[in-house]
Design a protein around this motif. Structure first.
Motif, PDB file in Angstrom:
ATOM      1  N   HIS A 197       0.824  -1.215   0.000  1.00 48.16           N
ATOM      2  CA  HIS A 197       0.000   0.000   0.000  1.00 48.16           C
ATOM      3  C   HIS A 197       0.860   1.268   0.000  1.00 48.16           C
ATOM      4  CE1 HIS A 197      -4.125  -1.426   0.102  1.00 48.16           C
ATOM      5  NE2 HIS A 197      -3.671  -2.475   0.771  1.00 48.16           N
ATOM      6  N   ILE A 198       2.113   1.188   0.425  1.00 53.86           N
ATOM      7  CA  ILE A 198       3.006   2.344   0.248  1.00 53.86           C
ATOM      8  C   ILE A 198       3.206   2.615  -1.235  1.00 53.86           C
ATOM      9  CG2 ILE A 198       5.398   3.103   0.484  1.00 53.86           C
ATOM     10  CD1 ILE A 198       5.439   1.833   3.249  1.00 53.86           C
ATOM     11  N   PHE A 199       3.553   1.562  -1.982  1.00 53.05           N
ATOM     12  CA  PHE A 199       3.735   1.738  -3.431  1.00 53.05           C
ATOM     13  C   PHE A 199       2.418   2.097  -4.108  1.00 53.05           C
ATOM     14  CE2 PHE A 199       7.442  -1.102  -2.562  1.00 53.05           C
ATOM     15  CZ  PHE A 199       8.417  -0.218  -2.992  1.00 53.05           C
ATOM     16  N   PHE A 200       1.329   1.472  -3.637  1.00 58.29           N
ATOM     17  CA  PHE A 200       0.028   1.750  -4.225  1.00 58.29           C
ATOM     18  C   PHE A 200      -0.360   3.208  -4.002  1.00 58.29           C
ATOM     19  CE2 PHE A 200      -4.652   1.664  -4.169  1.00 58.29           C
ATOM     20  CZ  PHE A 200      -4.899   1.049  -5.389  1.00 58.29           C
ATOM     21  N   TRP A 201      -0.136   3.712  -2.781  1.00 54.30           N
ATOM     22  CA  TRP A 201      -0.481   5.104  -2.494  1.00 54.30           C
ATOM     23  C   TRP A 201       0.414   6.072  -3.257  1.00 54.30           C
ATOM     24  CZ3 TRP A 201       2.344   8.932   0.177  1.00 54.30           C
ATOM     25  CH2 TRP A 201       1.628  10.100   0.403  1.00 54.30           C
ATOM     26  N   ARG A 202       1.724   5.762  -3.337  1.00 56.58           N
ATOM     27  CA  ARG A 202       2.626   6.644  -4.090  1.00 56.58           C
ATOM     28  C   ARG A 202       2.258   6.670  -5.574  1.00 56.58           C
ATOM     29  NH1 ARG A 202       7.432   8.437  -2.252  1.00 56.58           N
ATOM     30  NH2 ARG A 202       8.334   8.205  -4.320  1.00 56.58           N
ATOM     31  N   MET A 203       1.712   5.580  -6.065  1.00 59.29           N
ATOM     32  CA  MET A 203       1.345   5.520  -7.468  1.00 59.29           C
ATOM     33  C   MET A 203       0.027   6.236  -7.734  1.00 59.29           C
ATOM     34  SD  MET A 203       0.790   2.132  -9.837  1.00 59.29           S
ATOM     35  CE  MET A 203      -0.575   1.578  -8.802  1.00 59.29           C
ATOM     36  N   THR A 204      -0.953   6.087  -6.841  1.00 55.39           N
ATOM     37  CA  THR A 204      -2.290   6.630  -7.103  1.00 55.39           C
ATOM     38  C   THR A 204      -2.564   7.944  -6.386  1.00 55.39           C
ATOM     39  OG1 THR A 204      -3.240   5.399  -5.244  1.00 55.39           O
ATOM     40  CG2 THR A 204      -3.143   4.276  -7.380  1.00 55.39           C
ATOM     41  N   ARG A 205      -1.884   8.200  -5.245  1.00 53.79           N
ATOM     42  CA  ARG A 205      -2.157   9.367  -4.397  1.00 53.79           C
ATOM     43  C   ARG A 205      -3.636   9.417  -4.022  1.00 53.79           C
ATOM     44  NH1 ARG A 205       2.537  11.126  -2.203  1.00 53.79           N
ATOM     45  NH2 ARG A 205       4.174  11.096  -3.763  1.00 53.79           N
ATOM     46  N   GLU A 206      -4.232   8.243  -3.820  1.00 51.94           N
ATOM     47  CA  GLU A 206      -5.650   8.123  -3.508  1.00 51.94           C
ATOM     48  C   GLU A 206      -5.837   8.266  -2.004  1.00 51.94           C
ATOM     49  OE1 GLU A 206      -9.618   7.361  -3.955  1.00 51.94           O
ATOM     50  OE2 GLU A 206      -8.528   5.768  -2.955  1.00 51.94           O
ATOM     51  N   ALA A 207      -6.808   9.117  -1.570  1.00 47.54           N
ATOM     52  CA  ALA A 207      -6.978   9.404  -0.138  1.00 47.54           C
ATOM     53  C   ALA A 207      -7.318   8.149   0.643  1.00 47.54           C
ATOM     54  CB  ALA A 207      -8.069  10.464   0.044  1.00 47.54           C
ATOM     55  N   HIS A 208      -8.169   7.306   0.102  1.00 42.37           N
ATOM     56  CA  HIS A 208      -8.551   6.086   0.818  1.00 42.37           C
ATOM     57  C   HIS A 208      -7.327   5.207   1.072  1.00 42.37           C
ATOM     58  CE1 HIS A 208     -13.077   6.147   0.566  1.00 42.37           C
ATOM     59  NE2 HIS A 208     -12.753   7.174  -0.200  1.00 42.37           N
ATOM     60  N   SER A 209      -6.468   5.101   0.070  1.00 41.67           N
ATOM     61  CA  SER A 209      -5.282   4.262   0.213  1.00 41.67           C
ATOM     62  C   SER A 209      -4.322   4.832   1.252  1.00 41.67           C
ATOM     63  CB  SER A 209      -4.568   4.121  -1.143  1.00 41.67           C
ATOM     64  OG  SER A 209      -3.474   3.265  -1.042  1.00 41.67           O
ATOM     65  N   GLY A 210      -4.157   6.154   1.271  1.00 42.38           N
ATOM     66  CA  GLY A 210      -3.277   6.775   2.262  1.00 42.38           C
ATOM     67  C   GLY A 210      -3.781   6.579   3.685  1.00 42.38           C
ATOM     68  N   TRP A 211      -5.089   6.779   3.909  1.00 40.86           N
ATOM     69  CA  TRP A 211      -5.634   6.569   5.250  1.00 40.86           C
ATOM     70  C   TRP A 211      -5.590   5.098   5.635  1.00 40.86           C
ATOM     71  CZ3 TRP A 211      -6.328   9.845   8.989  1.00 40.86           C
ATOM     72  CH2 TRP A 211      -6.474  11.205   8.698  1.00 40.86           C
ATOM     73  N   TYR A 212      -5.772   4.209   4.661  1.00 38.83           N
ATOM     74  CA  TYR A 212      -5.697   2.789   4.972  1.00 38.83           C
ATOM     75  C   TYR A 212      -4.275   2.401   5.382  1.00 38.83           C
ATOM     76  CZ  TYR A 212      -5.977  -2.264   4.538  1.00 38.83           C
ATOM     77  OH  TYR A 212      -5.924  -3.594   4.794  1.00 38.83           O
ATOM     78  N   LEU A 213      -3.278   3.012   4.750  1.00 36.51           N
ATOM     79  CA  LEU A 213      -1.892   2.750   5.126  1.00 36.51           C
ATOM     80  C   LEU A 213      -1.648   3.145   6.586  1.00 36.51           C
ATOM     81  CD1 LEU A 213       0.962   1.918   4.312  1.00 36.51           C
ATOM     82  CD2 LEU A 213       1.310   4.242   3.459  1.00 36.51           C
ATOM     83  N   LEU A 214      -2.123   4.339   6.989  1.00 34.33           N
ATOM     84  CA  LEU A 214      -2.008   4.748   8.398  1.00 34.33           C
ATOM     85  C   LEU A 214      -2.797   3.806   9.305  1.00 34.33           C
ATOM     86  CD1 LEU A 214      -2.367   8.631   8.148  1.00 34.33           C
ATOM     87  CD2 LEU A 214      -0.306   7.336   8.654  1.00 34.33           C
ATOM     88  N   TYR A 215      -3.938   3.384   8.833  1.00 32.05           N
ATOM     89  CA  TYR A 215      -4.804   2.477   9.595  1.00 32.05           C
ATOM     90  C   TYR A 215      -4.094   1.158   9.881  1.00 32.05           C
ATOM     91  CZ  TYR A 215      -9.152  -0.140  10.495  1.00 32.05           C
ATOM     92  OH  TYR A 215     -10.132  -0.902  11.030  1.00 32.05           O
ATOM     93  N   VAL A 216      -3.468   0.588   8.850  1.00 34.30           N
ATOM     94  CA  VAL A 216      -2.754  -0.680   9.033  1.00 34.30           C
ATOM     95  C   VAL A 216      -1.552  -0.485   9.951  1.00 34.30           C
ATOM     96  CG1 VAL A 216      -1.461  -2.500   7.847  1.00 34.30           C
ATOM     97  CG2 VAL A 216      -3.527  -1.573   6.822  1.00 34.30           C
ATOM     98  N   LEU A 217      -0.807   0.610   9.760  1.00 36.15           N
ATOM     99  CA  LEU A 217       0.381   0.857  10.578  1.00 36.15           C
ATOM    100  C   LEU A 217       0.024   0.971  12.058  1.00 36.15           C
ATOM    101  CD1 LEU A 217       2.326   3.399   8.340  1.00 36.15           C
ATOM    102  CD2 LEU A 217       3.150   1.172   9.071  1.00 36.15           C
ATOM    103  N   THR A 218      -1.003   1.758  12.375  1.00 38.00           N
ATOM    104  CA  THR A 218      -1.359   1.950  13.788  1.00 38.00           C
ATOM    105  C   THR A 218      -1.895   0.658  14.399  1.00 38.00           C
ATOM    106  OG1 THR A 218      -3.526   2.794  13.062  1.00 38.00           O
ATOM    107  CG2 THR A 218      -1.802   4.415  13.534  1.00 38.00           C
ATOM    108  N   ASN A 219      -2.718  -0.074  13.662  1.00 36.32           N
ATOM    109  CA  ASN A 219      -3.269  -1.314  14.200  1.00 36.32           C
ATOM    110  C   ASN A 219      -2.195  -2.378  14.376  1.00 36.32           C
ATOM    111  OD1 ASN A 219      -6.424  -1.468  14.465  1.00 36.32           O
ATOM    112  ND2 ASN A 219      -6.001  -0.166  12.704  1.00 36.32           N
ATOM    113  N   ALA A 220      -1.277  -2.482  13.388  1.00 37.29           N
ATOM    114  CA  ALA A 220      -0.199  -3.469  13.508  1.00 37.29           C
ATOM    115  C   ALA A 220       0.718  -3.126  14.677  1.00 37.29           C
ATOM    116  CB  ALA A 220       0.590  -3.534  12.204  1.00 37.29           C
ATOM    117  N   THR A 221       0.992  -1.829  14.872  1.00 35.55           N
ATOM    118  CA  THR A 221       1.834  -1.416  16.001  1.00 35.55           C
ATOM    119  C   THR A 221       1.159  -1.745  17.330  1.00 35.55           C
ATOM    120  OG1 THR A 221       2.742   0.382  14.656  1.00 35.55           O
ATOM    121  CG2 THR A 221       3.032   0.532  17.036  1.00 35.55           C
ATOM    122  N   THR A 222      -0.137  -1.428  17.431  1.00 39.49           N
ATOM    123  CA  THR A 222      -0.865  -1.722  18.667  1.00 39.49           C
ATOM    124  C   THR A 222      -0.875  -3.222  18.951  1.00 39.49           C
ATOM    125  OG1 THR A 222      -2.272   0.209  18.312  1.00 39.49           O
ATOM    126  CG2 THR A 222      -3.085  -1.480  19.823  1.00 39.49           C
TER     127      THR A 222
END
Length: 664
Positions: A197-222
Motif C-alpha cells: 500500500h506504500i507503493f500503491f499510495w505513491r502511485m495513485t495518491r488516492e486518499a482512501h489508500s493513504g488513510w488505509y496505510l495509516l490504519y494498518v500501521l497503527t493497528n499493527a503497532t498496537t
C-alpha cells in the motif's frame, strides 16, 4: 434479550461467592492444563500484604474461570494447589496469557517454612526473568506427592485479565516455536501489506489508500505491542513500551474513525455530521494519549476504549441503516468492519472483566484485525479498479465528444489553415530575405569599420614618411648625394608598404567575391615549400621536411600566398634572435600538414576565436605592421583546397603554432 440474559449469567458466575477450589493435578500424558476453575483470588488494596499475610487473610473467593479484574490499582493474589501424578513429567512451565503484565510473582511453599520466589513482568528487566519468553513464564520442578501450595501476586496498571496454564517444559518450548512462526507469518503479511500500500499510495495518491496505510500501521503497532513482541525482541523497558502502546491505541482510534467515515462515504452524505464524529474522536484520542503520557495509563486507555465502544455501535448502526436503503458501500462496510469490530468488542469486554480470558477472547482482536485487513485490501483494490474503469470510460466519452467537435471544426480549420500557411510561407520567405540582408549589412558594416581602422592606422605611417621625406628634399635640394639616395629609398619603402597593403586587400577582396581564381593543378609540394623558404634570410627559418607525397593537386600560387602569410605572421611576432620553425609531414590519414611555430607571448583567450576574422588585429599586433588579412587569407585558401588551418598552440608553453592541413 438472549444476549443480555447470557451477559447476566456470565456476570453472576464471575462474582461467585467464596468457596474452596479443587487442587490442580498435572497429568501423566504430558498435556497442558489450565488453572481456571482451580484458583482462589484475593484483592490486596495498596499491595501491602506479603505471602504469609495474604494466605491468612479473609476474603478469598473461588474463580470459576480465568482472572478478569479489569483495570485496578489493587494487587491480586491467586492461590493454587498443584499435585503431580507419578508418571507425569517433572519439568513444567507456568505461563500467563497476558503478555503485558507489569509485575507477576510466584511464591512456592518449600515445606520447610519458607517461600521461594520467582518474579517477572514489564517492571522487571528481561535479563532477570526466569525464562526469556514473550510473556511471563515461571519454570517449576514438581515432585510426586501431596499437593503444593502456590501463591501468585499480580499487579499491573494495564488490564488485569489473564489465564494461567501449566505446560510440560518440552511442550511449552515446542508451542513457543510454533507461536513465533505464527506471529512471523502474521506480521510478515502485515509488512507485505504495508509495503504494497506504500507503493500503491505513491502511485495513485488516492486518499482512501493513504488513510488505509495509516490504519494498518497503527493497528499493527498496537497489536505487536499488545502481545509484547517488540518488548521481547528489543528488551524494551516498561517506561517506553507502555506510553507507546497507549499512544498507539489512541492513534488507532482517531485514524480508524476517519477511515471508517471514508468507507461509509459520510463526508459526501453528511459532511457536518462527519466532521463532528471525527472531531469528537480526535479529541478523545488526544485526551487518552495525554493521560497515558502523563503517567495515568489506565485512565487514558479507558478513555480510548469507552469512546471506541459507542463509536463501533454508531458505525454499525449507520451502516445497517444505509445498507437497508441500498447504499452499496455500507453493505461492504458491514462485512469487512463487522469482523474487526466483533474482535475488538470481545477484547474490550475481556479487558473490562465482562468476558473471561481464554484463547478466543485473548486472540479475538488479532484474528479479527487480520481478516479485516485482508478483506479491506481486496476492497480497496476493487475500488481502485472500479475508479480506473470509470476514468477510462469518462476519457473514452471525452475523446468521442472531442472527435465529434473536431469533425465539425475541421472544415473551418482547414480553410483557415490553408490561408495561414500561405501567409506564413510568404512572411517566412520575407523574414529569411530580411535576415540575410541584415547579416550582409552587419558583416559589411563591421568590415568597413575594420577596414577604415586598418587604413587609418597602416596608411598613416607610410604617408607620414613620404610627406616628411618630400619636405626634406624640397628644403634641401643641394643635399649630398648619399642623403638624397637614402631619402629616395625611404620613399620607395613607404610606397612599397602601401602597395603591399593594397595588393593584400585586393587579393582578399577577389577571393571573397569570386572563386574563379582557384585553379588546382598537380604540383610538387616539397619544391613549393623550398621555393617559399628560399625567400627568407638564411637562419631566420629552421625547416624540417619529412616524407611528403610526390604530387599534390593544388593551386600553387594560392598555396604560396598562404605559406608566405603564415611565415610573415610568425616573423612579425617572433623575436629576431630566435628562428621560425617549419615542419612539413604526411599525417596518418594521408593529409599533408605544414606547421609554423614561433616563440612569443601567449595569445589572450578572448582573441583566439577572432584570429581568422577579416581585418582583425589583436592587442599584441597593434604596434606592428599588418592589415589583419594574413590569417584570413590562409583560412580562405585552406577552405578552397578542402583543408583547414588551426591554432595548435596559443603560447601557454611559450610557443605559438599554426598548422595548415590539406587533403593529399
Amino acid at each position: 434479550m438472549k444476549i443480555l440474559f447470557a451477559l447476566l449469567l456470565l456476570l453472576a458466575a464471575l462474582h461467585a461467592p467464596a468457596g474452596r477450589a479443587a487442587p490442580l493435578t498435572l497429568p501423566a500424558d504430558g498435556r497442558q492444563v489450565s488453572a481456571s476453575g482451580h484458583l482462589l483470588m484475593l484483592r490486596d488494596p495498596g499491595g501491602r500484604l506479603g505471602p504469609d499475610a495474604a494466605l491468612a487473610a479473609p476474603g478469598w473467593r473461588a474463580l470459576p474461570r480465568a482472572v478478569s479484574a479489569g483495570y485496578t490499582d489493587d494487587a491480586v493474589w491467586l492461590r493454587l494447589d498443584v499435585a503431580r501424578e507419578a508418571a507425569a513429567p517433572e519439568e513444567w512451565a507456568l505461563r500467563f496469557s497476558n503478555a503485558v503484565l507489569d509485575d507477576a510473582r510466584l511464591y512456592r511453599w518449600d515445606g520447610t517454612g519458607r517461600w521461594t520466589l520467582q518474579a517477572a513482568g514489564a517492571d522487571i528487566a528481561r535479563a532477570a526473568w526466569p525464562v526469556n519468553a514473550r510473556q511471563v513464564v515461571f519454570p517449576v520442578r514438581m515432585q510426586a506427592g501431596p499437593p503444593e501450595r502456590w501463591l501468585v501476586r499480580l499487579h499491573s496498571k494495564k488490564a488485569m485479565s489473564t489465564e494461567l496454564a501449566l505446560w510440560p517444559r518440552a511442550a511449552f518450548e515446542e508451542s513457543s516455536r510454533r507461536e513465533y512462526l505464527y506471529y512471523g507469518l502474521q506480521f510478515g503479511s502485515y509488512l507485505l501489506l504495508i509495503l504494497f500500500h506504500i507503493f500503491f499510495w505513491r502511485m495513485t495518491r488516492e486518499a482512501h489508500s493513504g488513510w488505509y496505510l495509516l490504519y494498518v500501521l497503527t493497528n499493527a503497532t498496537t497489536e505487536a505491542l499488545t502481545i509484547a513482541i517488540p518488548q521481547h525482541i528489543f528488551a524494551m523497558p516498561n517506561g517506553l513500551s507502555d506510553p507507546m502502546l497507549g499512544v498507539s491505541m489512541a492513534l488507532s482510534l482517531a485514524v480508524g474513525a476517519r477511515f471508517s467515515t471514508l468507507q461509509l462515504e459520510l463526508p459526501a452524505l453528511w459532511p457536518r455530521f462527519n466532521r463532528l464524529v471525527v472531531a469528537v474522536t480526535a479529541a478523545a484520542a488526544l485526551a487518552g494519549a495525554a493521560l497515558v503520557l502523563g503517567g495515568d495509563y489506565a485512565a487514558g486507555v479507558l478513555v480510548v476504549q469507552r469512546t471506541a465502544l459507542p463509536l463501533i455501535l454508531l458505525f454499525i448502526g449507520l451502516a445497517t441503516w444505509l445498507a437497508l436503503r441500498g447504499h452499496r458501500p455500507a453493505r461492504a462496510f458491514l462485512l469487512i468492519f463487522g469482523v474487526f469490530y466483533a474482535g475488538v468488542l470481545v477484547s474490550f469486554l475481556r479487558n473490562m472483566a465482562v468476558l473471561p480470558p481464554n484463547f478466543w477472547t485473548n486472540h479475538a482482536a488479532t484474528l479479527g484485525a487480520f481478516v479485516h485487513m485482508m478483506l479491506m485490501s481486496l476492497r480497496l483494490n476493487r475500488r481502485y479498479a472500479g475508479l480506473r474503469r470509470a476514468k477510462e470510460q469518462a476519457q473514452a466519452q471525452a475523446v468521442q465528444a472531442v472527435r465529434e467537435l473536431n469533425e465539425r471544426l475541421e472544415e473551418q480549420v482547414a480553410r483557415r489553415t490553408a490561408a495561414l500557411q500561405q501567409e506564413i510561407g510568404r512572411r517566412a520567405a520575407l523574414e529569411g530575405e530580411l535576415r540575410a540582408a541584415l547579416e550582409v549589412e552587419t558583416r559589411t558594416r563591421e568590415e568597413q569599420q575594420d577596414f577604415v581602422a586598418m587604413v587609418s592606422h597602416e596608411f598613416h605611417t607610410p604617408l607620414a614618411i613620404i610627406n616628411t621625406t618630400a619636405q626634406q628634399i624640397a628644403r634641401n635640394p643641394d643635399a649630398p648625394r648619399d642623403k638624397t639616395l637614402q631619402r629616395c629609398q625611404n620613399l620607395r619603402e613607404a610606397s612599397g608598404r602601401m602597395t603591399a597593403l593594397v595588393d593584400e586587400y585586393l587579393s582578399a577582396d577577389r577571393m571573397e567575391t569570386s572563386a574563379a581564381t582557384f585553379r588546382p593543378l598537380p604540383c610538387d609540394p616539397r619544391a613549393l615549400l623550398e621555393a617559399v623558404l628560399a625567400e627568407w634570410p638564411a637562419g631566420r627559418v629552421e625547416a624540417t621536411l619529412l616524407a611528403l607525397p610526390a604530387r599534390l593537386v593544388a593551386d600553387a600560387g594560392l598555396l604560396r600566398v598562404a605559406l608566405r602569410n603564415l611565415l610573415s605572421n610568425a616573423d612579425r611576432h617572433a623575436p629576431q634572435v630566435q628562428a621560425i620553425r617549419v615542419r612539413a609531414e604526411t599525417l596518418a590519414d594521408g593529409r599533408v600538414q605544414v606547421s609554423v611555430s614561433n616563440a612569443g607571448e601567449p595569445l589572450p583567450a578572448d582573441e583566439i576565436p577572432r584570429l581568422f576574422q577579416k581585418y582583425f588585429r589583436g592587442r599584441i599586433a597593434q604596434h606592428k605592421p599588418g592589415a589583419g588579412l594574413g590569417l584570413y587569407l590562409v583560412q580562405r585558401i585552406a577552405e578552397l583546397h578542402g583543408g583547414q588551418v588551426a591554432l595548435d598552440s596559443a603560447g601557454a608553453d611559450g610557443t605559438i603554432r599554426f598548422a595548415l592541413r590539406l587533403p593529399a
